[in-house]
Design an enzyme around this catalytic site. Sequence first.
Site, PDB file in Angstrom:
ATOM      1  N   SER A   1      33.855  -8.223  -2.058  1.00  0.00           N
ATOM      2  CA  SER A   1      33.104  -9.424  -2.432  1.00  0.00           C
ATOM      3  C   SER A   1      32.845 -10.337  -1.228  1.00  0.00           C
ATOM      4  O   SER A   1      32.172  -9.938  -0.280  1.00  0.00           O
ATOM      5  CB  SER A   1      33.850 -10.152  -3.559  1.00  0.00           C
ATOM      6  OG  SER A   1      33.049 -11.132  -4.158  1.00  0.00           O
TER       7      SER A   1
ATOM      8  N   LYS B   1      31.422  -4.160  -3.492  1.00  0.00           N
ATOM      9  CA  LYS B   1      30.979  -5.058  -4.570  1.00  0.00           C
ATOM     10  C   LYS B   1      29.845  -5.917  -4.025  1.00  0.00           C
ATOM     11  O   LYS B   1      30.066  -6.974  -3.448  1.00  0.00           O
ATOM     12  CB  LYS B   1      32.133  -5.934  -5.060  1.00  0.00           C
ATOM     13  CG  LYS B   1      31.761  -6.832  -6.233  1.00  0.00           C
ATOM     14  CD  LYS B   1      32.980  -7.595  -6.729  1.00  0.00           C
ATOM     15  CE  LYS B   1      32.614  -8.492  -7.907  1.00  0.00           C
ATOM     16  NZ  LYS B   1      31.746  -9.613  -7.500  1.00  0.00           N
TER      17      LYS B   1
END
Length: 529
Positions: free
Chosen positions: A431, A456
């Site tokens: 992320s 991600k």
Amino acid sequence: MELLTASSATFSPLPSNFPSFTFKATISKSWKSHPGIVEARLQGFLLRTRTTISKRLGICCNSVGPFKEEFLFQHFCQLNKGFSSQCGLISIRYRSSLLKVRSCSDRIRQCVSVLFVQLVFTAMLVTSTTIALSETPSLALSEENRLFLEAWRTIDRAYVDKTFNGQSWFRYRENALRNEPMNTREETYMAIRKMLATLDDPFTRFLEPEKFNSLRSGTQGALTGVGLSIGYPTASDGSSAGLVVISSMPGGPANRAGILSGDVILAIDDTSTESMGIYDAAERLQGPEGSPVELTVRSGAEIRHLALTREKVSLNPVKSRLCVVPGPGKSSPRIGYIKLTSFNQNASGAVREAIDTLRSNSVNAFVLDLRDNSGGLFPEGIEIAKIWLDKGVIVYICDSRGVRDIYDTDGTDALAASEPLAVLVNKGTASASEILAGALKDNKRAVLFGEPTYGKGKIQSVFQLSDGSGLAVTVARYETPAHTDIDKVGVIPDHPLPKTFPKDEDGFCGCLQDSASTCNMNGGQLFAR
């Protein structure tokens, strides 16, 4: 205009000399008591009118008996009598009645004209009535309806995919309000979950008030649990069941029990995680300080059953250490090691403090360790990237139609933009950590070591609803400065790390200082492209 907003149709008043309907009172009474059957009655009236017109035209031309229907205008029957008597004169006095024949013809035209006006008006009335029936004022929205609509609007405004997984989002709203039970708060929550499930996005989730507060506390610097960050399996995990450990917080209960990045959580307190969502799992892992929780964990081929005790974990996101690497003469490299474990609201400030402290010890290079950092607050990732960059794009924010926003820097917030920099990543780097790693790599600011990151490539925002619950919504995908979409692929490092390379600051310094260790890397190797 909301779906259930009341609406109405109005009728224009008739002219004072317009013939009145004999069924006017019937319509008025029916409209009040049985509005659902008005349209059917009017349609029946049209059918009977059409049949009667055919008969009346036959009367005029064939001298058939008088019109018997009482459903039409009364004055029309009177017109018919006069018209019939005039037509009867044709067979008796043909030559002497030419003007009367013409008069009959005129009356035919008047007859047809009146019928046409009547039919047009009747059709207009039926059309208006049909519209009125289809737009019958709906019942007022309940509190549960309003909460559902609040969630629907949030997705409508914020969700990244404006096709909403190939469905009509407005039609879904209409059908849900008609068909989904929303009599209790739990039924409304279920309706919201069902709505989100149609998006087929595991990261867009509904959060009950307790889960929302838990998530919010995790970004503010402290939580009570076992110190695990978890995610859904990817193709690289080789697992289709369970939840994957993205990172295990150093010093936390899970870390002390030997749970590592890449392990798979198969069960929490004897409840299988095969179909469990990450937010449900996070809620089960957290709990009162000192309370027990049992985990079934697969590490490689080994399955272990672990009993852990929840602790209050302080999320201090940064640890730092000065490492002096032996070298000839006075040229010993002085490396500032910074381990960033999460992107909470304290992260960028803590990184700045660590850099200032290390600089006061005359460091000449930095290592930023992002291994097992599962991300956190997107803005903190952007701010930390600005610390290391003097200029350049940090990330492109995209939706289904392409790039919609660009985050970049002009160097005004730079603090350490010149010293050599190495960044350490692994499959637990996810992320916001991937945004930072991708920005430093593509701007050629840092050399990346380790293994491909988690992958991600989506960004979520959290929205609070009026009752204290919330939604985690995928609002965008992102691309690195080189326009690389890393979703399910990850950021690819420049070089691997030795498999035995440690993850703590003391072990890191030991590997650099001990040339005989299997994890040894000298300063030159660490910063070489």
